[in-house]
Design an enzyme around this catalytic site. Structure first.
Site, PDB file in Angstrom:
ATOM      1  CG  HIS A   1       4.064   3.999  17.257  1.00 52.63           C
ATOM      2  ND1 HIS A   1       4.704   5.184  17.007  1.00 52.63           N
ATOM      3  CD2 HIS A   1       3.225   3.805  16.215  1.00 52.63           C
ATOM      4  CE1 HIS A   1       4.264   5.686  15.873  1.00 52.63           C
ATOM      5  NE2 HIS A   1       3.359   4.875  15.372  1.00 52.63           N
TER       6      HIS A   1
ATOM      7  CG  ASP B   1      -1.273  -6.073  -0.864  1.00 53.21           C
ATOM      8  OD1 ASP B   1      -2.330  -6.529  -0.375  1.00 53.21           O
ATOM      9  OD2 ASP B   1      -0.846  -4.941  -0.607  1.00 53.21           O
TER      10      ASP B   1
ATOM     11  CG  ASN C   1      -3.962  -4.212  11.323  1.00 54.34           C
ATOM     12  OD1 ASN C   1      -4.663  -4.474  10.348  1.00 54.34           O
ATOM     13  ND2 ASN C   1      -3.466  -3.000  11.523  1.00 54.34           N
TER      14      ASN C   1
ATOM     15  N   GLY D   1       0.820  -1.212   0.000  1.00 50.31           N
ATOM     16  CA  GLY D   1       0.000   0.000   0.000  1.00 50.31           C
ATOM     17  C   GLY D   1       0.850   1.258   0.000  1.00 50.31           C
ATOM     18  CD  GLN D   2      -0.975   5.946   0.101  1.00 46.97           C
ATOM     19  OE1 GLN D   2      -0.182   5.854  -0.825  1.00 46.97           O
ATOM     20  NE2 GLN D   2      -1.808   6.950   0.215  1.00 46.97           N
TER      21      GLN D   2
HETATM   22  P1  A3D Z   1      -2.340   0.762   3.229  1.00 51.54           P
HETATM   23  O1  A3D Z   1      -1.995   1.786   2.197  1.00 51.54           O
HETATM   24  O2  A3D Z   1      -3.781   0.467   3.460  1.00 51.54           O
HETATM   25  O3  A3D Z   1      -1.559  -0.585   2.871  1.00 51.54           O
HETATM   26  C1  A3D Z   1      -1.747  -1.770   3.576  1.00 51.54           C
HETATM   27  C2  A3D Z   1      -1.664  -2.902   2.581  1.00 51.54           C
HETATM   28  O4  A3D Z   1      -1.700  -4.137   3.308  1.00 51.54           O
HETATM   29  C3  A3D Z   1      -2.813  -2.927   1.569  1.00 51.54           C
HETATM   30  O5  A3D Z   1      -2.287  -2.882   0.248  1.00 51.54           O
HETATM   31  C4  A3D Z   1      -3.503  -4.247   1.870  1.00 51.54           C
HETATM   32  O6  A3D Z   1      -4.050  -4.886   0.720  1.00 51.54           O
HETATM   33  C5  A3D Z   1      -2.342  -5.063   2.454  1.00 51.54           C
HETATM   34  N1  A3D Z   1      -2.755  -6.264   3.158  1.00 51.54           N
HETATM   35  C6  A3D Z   1      -3.864  -6.490   3.908  1.00 51.54           C
HETATM   36  N2  A3D Z   1      -3.855  -7.750   4.363  1.00 51.54           N
HETATM   37  C7  A3D Z   1      -2.734  -8.336   3.913  1.00 51.54           C
HETATM   38  C8  A3D Z   1      -2.164  -9.629   4.044  1.00 51.54           C
HETATM   39  N3  A3D Z   1      -2.767 -10.593   4.751  1.00 51.54           N
HETATM   40  N4  A3D Z   1      -0.993  -9.883   3.432  1.00 51.54           N
HETATM   41  C9  A3D Z   1      -0.366  -8.919   2.718  1.00 51.54           C
HETATM   42  N5  A3D Z   1      -0.851  -7.686   2.554  1.00 51.54           N
HETATM   43  C10 A3D Z   1      -2.025  -7.391   3.145  1.00 51.54           C
HETATM   44  O7  A3D Z   1      -1.722   1.184   4.663  1.00 51.54           O
HETATM   45  P2  A3D Z   1      -0.337   1.947   4.960  1.00 51.54           P
HETATM   46  O8  A3D Z   1       0.714   1.403   4.066  1.00 51.54           O
HETATM   47  O9  A3D Z   1      -0.587   3.396   5.001  1.00 51.54           O
HETATM   48  O10 A3D Z   1      -0.095   1.468   6.473  1.00 51.54           O
HETATM   49  C11 A3D Z   1       0.199   0.121   6.748  1.00 51.54           C
HETATM   50  C12 A3D Z   1       0.238  -0.138   8.242  1.00 51.54           C
HETATM   51  O11 A3D Z   1       1.309   0.605   8.835  1.00 51.54           O
HETATM   52  C13 A3D Z   1      -1.033   0.279   9.006  1.00 51.54           C
HETATM   53  O12 A3D Z   1      -1.330  -0.699   9.989  1.00 51.54           O
HETATM   54  C14 A3D Z   1      -0.625   1.585   9.679  1.00 51.54           C
HETATM   55  O13 A3D Z   1      -1.361   1.853  10.844  1.00 51.54           O
HETATM   56  C15 A3D Z   1       0.829   1.279   9.996  1.00 51.54           C
HETATM   57  N6  A3D Z   1       1.672   2.451  10.259  1.00 51.54           N
HETATM   58  C16 A3D Z   1       2.586   2.335  11.254  1.00 51.54           C
HETATM   59  C17 A3D Z   1       3.421   3.393  11.561  1.00 51.54           C
HETATM   60  C18 A3D Z   1       4.393   3.263  12.668  1.00 51.54           C
HETATM   61  O14 A3D Z   1       5.156   4.185  12.937  1.00 51.54           O
HETATM   62  C19 A3D Z   1       4.476   2.029  13.439  1.00 51.54           C
HETATM   63  C20 A3D Z   1       3.334   4.590  10.821  1.00 51.54           C
HETATM   64  C21 A3D Z   1       2.399   4.664   9.801  1.00 51.54           C
HETATM   65  C22 A3D Z   1       1.553   3.586   9.518  1.00 51.54           C
END
Ligand code: A3D
Length: 311
Positions: free
Chosen positions: A178, A34, A98, A12-13
């Site tokens: 965090h 993914d 999650n 994702g992002q």
């Molecule tokens: P997003 O852009 O929604 O990407 C998440 C991806 O995970 C999507 O493409 C989903 O299809 C994929 N996904 C879902 N289930 C599965 C699976 N079983 N196997 C493989 N891929 C899967 O989210 P994002 O990239 O913005 O954020 C991802 C995570 O990071 C989230 O939980 C956020 O809360 C977390 N995050 C953490 C921090 C920290 O500092 C710890 C900061 C920012 C975001």
């Protein structure tokens, strides 16, 4: 020597930016994984990044997949699979969904690449890295959570904005979980070696500390849908680079504490040395009484979420 294999779980992002940064730093070949529904999306991102190669000049190969077999014998995993926050949500609100995802990911990493170094990013971070460790049963030094690197970067950015100086000269450390209870240690923050406590008035410094604590939420509110991704991606890449290049950088990360800072059996943000053996050392130092009680407070918050994993 063979190139390292870096597998990104979740495209994702953050996942897409991780791929770009890892390629530009030539950390190795990159596989973006993914769910099957998103396979086209990660294949497309990979192809786009392959077509950026002539401009950027990196030699990394980048591919997308939803087949775990393609991740066999990876050297590094960065896990961002799962949902991000929406406005009004705490990181803890993501636990149930999650946790199911991280459990599945942990089993597959254990099966296909049991010797890899694993950086967990999915939220709620401290509980997700704990769950990953418990389910995968990988070695403790090979499992770490990314949070302190980002929280410290946010604190550094805000201090540089306040002082009007280069962020390169700002050193700051944020410890603990965090979440809103994280502990920016103002005492050790410096600007070019000058303590920030002697440069910024206490009330103003407290405002900056609070902005740091809620920095993730500030961005969630602005986006309206999803959470920060540029700085989180770079924070995880610095950790991966330190491992792959044996840089032994000291980065605040969620590492498993076994007595350090009086904490036992929990992953929580502490200054960690990352080198070719993963988390090689936790750098413990004496805390002031107020810092110690803030760390106790953040530990209670982490314990509460970890308890909910029932692991
Ligand atoms: P997003 O852009 O929604 O990407 C998440 C991806 O995970 C999507 O493409 C989903 O299809 C994929 N996904 C879902 N289930 C599965 C699976 N079983 N196997 C493989 N891929 C899967 O989210 P994002 O990239 O913005 O954020 C991802 C995570 O990071 C989230 O939980 C956020 O809360 C977390 N995050 C953490 C921090 C920290 O500092 C710890 C900061 C920012 C975001």
């Amino acid at each position: 020597m063979a190139r390292a294999k870096i597998s990104l779980i979740g495209g994702g992002q953050i996942g897409g930016n991780l791929a770009l940064l890892a390629a530009q730093k030539e950390l190795g070949d990159i596989v973006i994984f993914d769910i099957p529904k998103a396979e086209g999306m990660v294949k497309g991102k990979a192809l786009d990044l392959m077509q950026l190669k002539p401009h950027d000049g990196y030699d990394a190969n980048i591919s997308g997949t939803s087949d775990w077999k393609d991740l066999t014998d990876s050297d590094v995993f960065i896990i961002t699979a799962g949902l991000p926050r929406k406005p009004g949500m705490d990181r803890e609100d993501l636990l149930e969904i999650n946790l199911g995802i991280i459990t599945d990911v942990a089993k597959n990493i254990k099966k296909y690449s049991p010797n890899a170094f694993v950086i967990v990013v999915s939220n709620p971070l401290d509980a997700m890295v704990y769950a990953f460790y418990k389910v995968s049963q990988l070695k403790k030094n090979m499992v770490v959570g990314m949070a302190g690197a980002l929280d410290s970067a946010r604190f550094r950015a805000f201090i540089a904005m306040e002082v009007g100086c280069s962020v390169q000269d700002v050193t700051c450390m944020v410890l603990g979980g965090h979440g809103d209870t994280m502990v920016p240690i103002t005492r050790v923050g410096t600007v070019g070696g000058v303590p920030i406590e002697s440069l910024i008035e206490p009330d103003r410094l407290e405002e900056i500390v609070n902005r740091t604590r809620f920095a993730g939420g500030e961005i969630v509110k602005l986006f309206g849908n999803g959470s920060a991704f540029y700085a989180p991606a770079q924070s995880a890449i610095e950790m991966a680079e330190s491992y792959l290049r044996d840089k032994k950088r000291i980065i605040p990360c969620a590492s498993l504490c076994e007595g350090e800072f009086g904490i036992n059996g929990y992953f929580i943000g502490v200054p960690s040395m990352i080198g070719k053996n993963g988390v090689e050392k936790i750098l413990e130092f004496e805390l002031r009484d107020d810092e110690k009680s803030s760390l106790d407070n953040t530990l209670e918050a982490v314990k509460k979420t970890v308890l909910e994993t029932k692991l």
